[in-house]
Enzyme design. Structure first.
Site, short mmCIF file in Angstrom:
data_model
loop_
_atom_site.label_atom_id
_atom_site.label_comp_id
_atom_site.label_asym_id
_atom_site.label_seq_id
_atom_site.Cartn_x
_atom_site.Cartn_y
_atom_site.Cartn_z
N ARG A 97 1.02 -1.27 0.11
CA ARG A 97 -0.07 -0.18 0.02
C ARG A 97 0.83 1.34 -0.15
O ARG A 97 0.24 2.21 0.41
CB ARG A 97 -0.92 0.01 1.20
CG ARG A 97 -0.25 -0.11 2.35
CD ARG A 97 -0.80 0.38 3.74
NE ARG A 97 -0.43 -0.34 4.68
CZ ARG A 97 -1.01 -0.15 5.94
NH1 ARG A 97 -2.16 0.57 6.14
NH2 ARG A 97 -0.59 -0.52 7.22
N ASP A 129 -6.53 -3.70 0.81
CA ASP A 129 -7.11 -2.62 -0.04
C ASP A 129 -6.05 -1.73 -0.43
O ASP A 129 -6.62 -0.65 -1.15
CB ASP A 129 -8.42 -1.88 0.90
CG ASP A 129 -7.80 -1.53 2.16
OD1 ASP A 129 -6.77 -0.89 2.28
OD2 ASP A 129 -8.91 -1.68 2.94
N GLY A 130 -4.98 -1.77 -0.02
CA GLY A 130 -4.00 -0.78 -0.60
C GLY A 130 -4.09 0.60 -0.12
O GLY A 130 -3.31 1.65 -0.02
N ARG A 181 5.99 9.92 3.33
CA ARG A 181 7.27 9.51 4.38
C ARG A 181 8.53 9.79 3.76
O ARG A 181 8.58 9.80 2.28
CB ARG A 181 7.13 7.86 4.56
CG ARG A 181 7.93 7.54 5.77
CD ARG A 181 8.27 6.13 5.70
NE ARG A 181 7.19 5.31 6.20
CZ ARG A 181 6.77 4.05 5.99
NH1 ARG A 181 7.55 3.56 4.98
NH2 ARG A 181 5.87 3.29 6.68
N ARG A 188 14.59 -2.83 3.82
CA ARG A 188 14.36 -3.37 4.92
C ARG A 188 15.27 -4.71 4.91
O ARG A 188 15.91 -5.12 4.01
CB ARG A 188 12.92 -3.70 5.26
CG ARG A 188 12.02 -2.75 4.79
CD ARG A 188 10.70 -3.37 4.14
NE ARG A 188 9.80 -2.17 3.73
CZ ARG A 188 8.76 -1.97 4.37
NH1 ARG A 188 8.39 -2.45 5.43
NH2 ARG A 188 7.94 -0.79 3.93
N ASP A 257 10.84 -7.24 8.52
CA ASP A 257 10.05 -6.53 7.21
C ASP A 257 9.89 -5.25 7.66
O ASP A 257 9.61 -4.36 6.91
CB ASP A 257 8.70 -7.09 6.45
CG ASP A 257 7.54 -7.31 7.40
OD1 ASP A 257 7.99 -7.76 8.54
OD2 ASP A 257 6.59 -6.69 7.25
N ASN A 258 10.14 -4.89 9.08
CA ASN A 258 10.01 -3.58 9.78
C ASN A 258 11.16 -2.99 10.08
O ASN A 258 11.06 -2.04 11.01
CB ASN A 258 8.87 -3.60 10.63
CG ASN A 258 7.23 -3.48 10.16
OD1 ASN A 258 6.82 -3.55 9.08
ND2 ASN A 258 6.54 -4.47 11.07
N ASP A 267 8.11 1.91 10.23
CA ASP A 267 6.83 1.19 9.99
C ASP A 267 6.22 1.29 11.74
O ASP A 267 6.20 0.37 12.36
CB ASP A 267 7.33 -0.18 9.75
CG ASP A 267 6.17 -0.40 8.73
OD1 ASP A 267 4.82 0.21 8.96
OD2 ASP A 267 6.46 -1.26 7.83
P1 AMP Z 1 2.61 -4.07 8.42
O1 AMP Z 1 1.76 -4.87 9.07
O2 AMP Z 1 1.86 -2.72 8.00
O3 AMP Z 1 4.05 -4.02 8.50
O4 AMP Z 1 2.22 -4.63 6.88
C1 AMP Z 1 2.64 -6.06 6.54
C2 AMP Z 1 2.50 -6.35 5.17
O5 AMP Z 1 1.11 -6.12 4.72
C3 AMP Z 1 3.26 -5.56 4.00
O6 AMP Z 1 3.60 -6.24 3.04
C4 AMP Z 1 2.09 -4.27 3.82
O7 AMP Z 1 2.47 -3.71 2.53
C5 AMP Z 1 1.12 -5.17 3.74
N1 AMP Z 1 -0.36 -4.29 4.00
C6 AMP Z 1 -0.74 -3.85 5.44
N2 AMP Z 1 -1.69 -3.36 5.08
C7 AMP Z 1 -2.27 -3.29 3.85
C8 AMP Z 1 -3.26 -2.90 3.12
N3 AMP Z 1 -4.29 -2.25 3.87
N4 AMP Z 1 -3.40 -3.02 1.69
C9 AMP Z 1 -2.56 -3.86 1.11
N5 AMP Z 1 -1.33 -4.25 1.68
C10 AMP Z 1 -1.09 -4.11 3.12
MG MG Z 2 5.43 -3.21 7.59
#
Ligand code: AMP
Ligand code: MG
Length: 509
Positions: A97, A129-130, A181, A188, A257-258, A267
Site C-alpha cells: 500500500r 485494499d492498498g 514518508r 528493510r 520486514d519492519n 513502520d
Molecule cells: P505492516 O503490518 O503494516 O508492516 O504490513 C505487513 C504487510 O502487509 C506489508 O507487506 C504491507 O504492505 C501489507 N499491508 C498492510 N496493510 C495493507 C493494506 N491495507 N493493503 C495492502 N497491503 C497491506
Molecule cells: Mg510493515
C-alpha cells in the site's frame, strides 16, 4: 536550519532505486484519493527538502501527496521484500500500500526517498485494499516527529492528506489518508531475505553494493565490504534499540520486514511510549505470546539480525564454514554494544558522569556495575510504584538534590519508597565533578517535558474524525521540541488521565 526556497512544483526526483534489477519491484502509479485536503504539514521536514514552508500551497500539496499529481521525475514503484513475521518466514510480502515516488537531493546533500503510504493496491497487496486510514497515519506522523524530537533515528513524514474516501477496518468504515514518508532509506532486512531465500544471489550482491554505495560509502574501501556492512548494521540496530529502552518505546511489531537497514525506527503500527514502566508491556493486542514485549526488544532485535546475517552467508566468503564463523563473530558483539549504549543513555538521563575517559581498556569504567544496578533498581521501583517515567526524570532534571525527596510527593503516591534509592543516587553523584547547575542543564537536554502519550494521539484522532485538525498541529509543535516548555499547552506536561489506561491498540492500520 536554513530556509529552503523551493516550491513544490520545483522538486526534482531521481530514480536511483531503479538501477536494481527490475523484477524486484513493480512500476505502478498511485490510485489517487478523492477530495484530498491537507491535514498537517511538518515544516521541519519541508525545510530538509529545501522547500520553503511559507510558499507551499495547501491544495497543491494535497494534490501531490494524495497521488493526484506526480512530482517531476517521479516514476512510482512498489518494492518486493519478504520477512519473518512473529518468527515465521513469509515470502508473500512487499509494498502492498505504499509507493516509492523517487528520491530527492536536499540542500544538505542527503538523498531522501519520498514514499507515499496509502497509495492504492500493488502486486504485493494480497487481500489488502492498498489504503491507510487517517487514525494510523496521524499516529505515524506524530510518533516520527516525536522520535526525531528526542534525537532517536527515525523515518519522518512531510504531511498527511485526508479524503472523503473510506475503507473498512475491523468491520467499521474509517476515513482514508495518505502519509508522505521521508527518509534516506526504505530498504528493510526483508529485502535481503527475499533475495537470499529465493536464491537470487547475484541480485543479492547487487543490492548489497547498492546499499553500501548509497548509505555506507566509506565501507567500500574495506577488505570485506559486506562483512563491514553487517557489522555497521549490528552497531546501529543495537544503538537504536538501546534508545527505545531508555525512553520506554514499545515498537509493537518488530518483524524483519519492519527493520531498516540504516537503523531507523521504521513502520509505526501499534507502537506506544509507555506512561509508566511495565517490563512486560505489549503494544499489539494480537501479540498473544508477548513476543515483542518491551523487555524482549533487545533480544528480538538480535534475533532479527541473525535472520539478516544468514543472508550474508554467500556474500562474506565462498566457504560456508568461514562465512558462518565470520558472521557469528560479528553477532557476538551485539549485546556488549547494546549494553554500553544503554548505559551511556541512562547515565545521561540521570546526570551521572562516567569515569571512563578513554575508549580502550587502559582506564576501565569502574562505576559501570554500580550504575547498572542503580538503573535496574530504579526501573523496578518505578514499575512497582506505577510512577510516570517522563515526569520522574524531568523532576530529577529540574530539582536540586536537597529537594528531590520532598518534590516526589507531587508525582507519586508513596514517595518514601524512593528514599533508599535517592540516597544511593545522591551518593553516586557526589563523586562527579559537575556543578549542580550544569548537571541539571545537561539533564534537561535529554529528559523531555513532553512525550507522545497514547491518550494525546487518541484525542487528536477523535478531533480529526470530526474535521478538527488543530490538535494534530498543536501536538506536532510540542513533540518537535519536547525539551522546551510550551506555555500555551500546559496540560500535556502532566500525567496521562486515568481513562487512558483503557486504550487498546489494534494492529489494523
Ligand atoms: P505492516 O503490518 O503494516 O508492516 O504490513 C505487513 C504487510 O502487509 C506489508 O507487506 C504491507 O504492505 C501489507 N499491508 C498492510 N496493510 C495493507 C493494506 N491495507 N493493503 C495492502 N497491503 C497491506
Ligand atoms: Mg510493515
Amino acid at each position: 536550519m536554513t530556509t529552503g526556497n523551493l516550491r513544490l512544483k520545483a522538486l526534482q526526483l531521481t530514480r536511483h532505486y531503479q538501477l536494481l534489477p527490475e523484477q524486484h519491484f513493480q512500476l505502478i502509479p498511485p490510485a489517487p484519493l478523492n477530495d484530498p485536503y491537507l491535514v498537517s504539514m511538518n515544516a521541519d521536514v519541508a525545510q530538509k527538502l529545501g522547500l520553503n514552508p511559507d510558499l507551499i500551497d495547501r491544495q497543491e500539496l494535497a494534490e501531490f501527496a494524495s497521488g493526484q499529481r506526480l512530482f517531476t521525475g517521479s516514476d512510482p514503484l512498489a518494492m518486493k521484500y519478504t520477512g519473518h513475521q512473529f518468527g515465521t518466514y513469509n515470502p508473500q510480502l512487499g509494498d502492498g500500500r505504499g509507493l516509492l515516488l523517487g528520491e530527492h537531493l536536499g540542500p544538505d546533500g542527503i538523498l531522501r526517498d519520498l514514499y507515499l503510504k496509502g497509495a492504492g493496491k500493488t502486486a504485493y497487496s494480497r487481500f489488502g485494499d492498498g489504503r491507510a486510514v487517517l487514525r494510523s497515519s496521524i499516529r505515524e506522523y506524530l510518533a516520527s516527529a516525536a522520535m526525531a524530537g528526542l534525537g532517536i533515528p527515525t523515518t519522518e513524514a512531510l504531511c498527511i492528506i485526508g479524503s472523503t474516501d473510506t475503507v473498512l477496518r475491523e468491520n467499521f468504515p474509517e476515513p482514508c489518508a495518505t502519509l508522505l514518508r521521508v527518509t534516506p532509506c526504505h530498504i528493510r532486512f526483508g529485502h535481503f531475505e527475499y533475495l537470499y531465500h529465493s536464491r537470487q544471489h547475484d541480485d543479492l550482491n547487487k543490492l548489497t553494493h547498492y546499499v553500501i554505495e548509497r548509505y555506507y560509502p566509506t565501507l567500500s574501501e574495506t577488505d570485506n565490504p559486506p562483512l563491514a556492512l553487517i557489522r555497521e548494521v549490528i552497531h546501529r540496530s543495537a544503538g537504536l534499540v538501546a534508545r527505545w529502552q531508555a525512553y520506554g518505546f514499545v515498537h509493537g511489531v518488530m518483524n524483519t520486514d519492519n527493520m531498516s537497514i540504516i537503523g531507523e525506527t521504521f513502520d509505526y503500527g501499534p507502537f506506544q511510549f509507555m506512561d509508566s514502566y511495565k517490563a512486560d508491556q505489549v503494544s499489539n493486542h494480537s501479540d498473544h505470546q508477548g513476543r515483542y514485549a518491551f523487555k524482549k526488544q533487545p533480544d528480538a532485535m538480535l534475533w532479527n539480525l541473525y535472520c539478516l546475517a544468514q543472508c550474508f552467508m554467500p556474500l562474506v566468503s565462498d566457504d560456508a564454514k568461514t562465512a558462518q564463523s565470520l558472521l557469528e563473530e560479528e553477532l557476538v558483539h551485539f549485546t556488549g554494544i547494546y549494553q554500553q549504549e544503554y548505559l551511556t543513555l541512562m547515565r545521561q538521563r540521570l546526570g551521572l558522569e562516567s569515569d571512563q575517559t578513554s575508549s580502550d581498556n587502559t582506564n576501565p569504567d569502574k562505576t559501570a556495575e554500580t550504575d547498572r544496578q542503580l538503573i535496574e533498581d530504579l526501573w523496578r521501583l518505578l514499575e512497582v510504584q506505577k510512577t510516570d517515567i517522563t515526569l520522574f526524570f524531568r523532576l530529577l532534571s529540574e530539582t536540586p538534590v536537597s529537594e528531590q525527596q520532598h518534590k516526589l510527593a507531587g508525582i507519586c503516591t508513596y514517595p518514601a519508597a524512593f528514599e533508599l534509592w535517592l540516597k544511593q543516587y545522591h551518593q553516586r553523584m557526589a563523586s562527579g565533578d559537575l556543578t549542580e547547575e550544569k548537571r541539571l542543564t545537561n539533564m534537561q537536554r535529554v529528559n523531555p517535558v513532553y512525550l507522545l502519550r497514547n491518550y494525546m494521539a487518541q484525542e487528536a484522532i477523535e478531533l480529526a474524525h470530526q474535521g478538527d485538525m488543530s490538535r494534530v498541529n498543536e501536538l506536532l509543535t510540542l513533540l518537535q521540541r519536547p525539551f522546551e516548555y510550551h506555555p500555551k499547552l500546559p496540560q500535556y506536561a502532566g500525567p496521562a488521565p486515568e481513562w487512558s489506561a483503557g486504550i487498546c491498540l489494534s494492529c489494523s492500520s
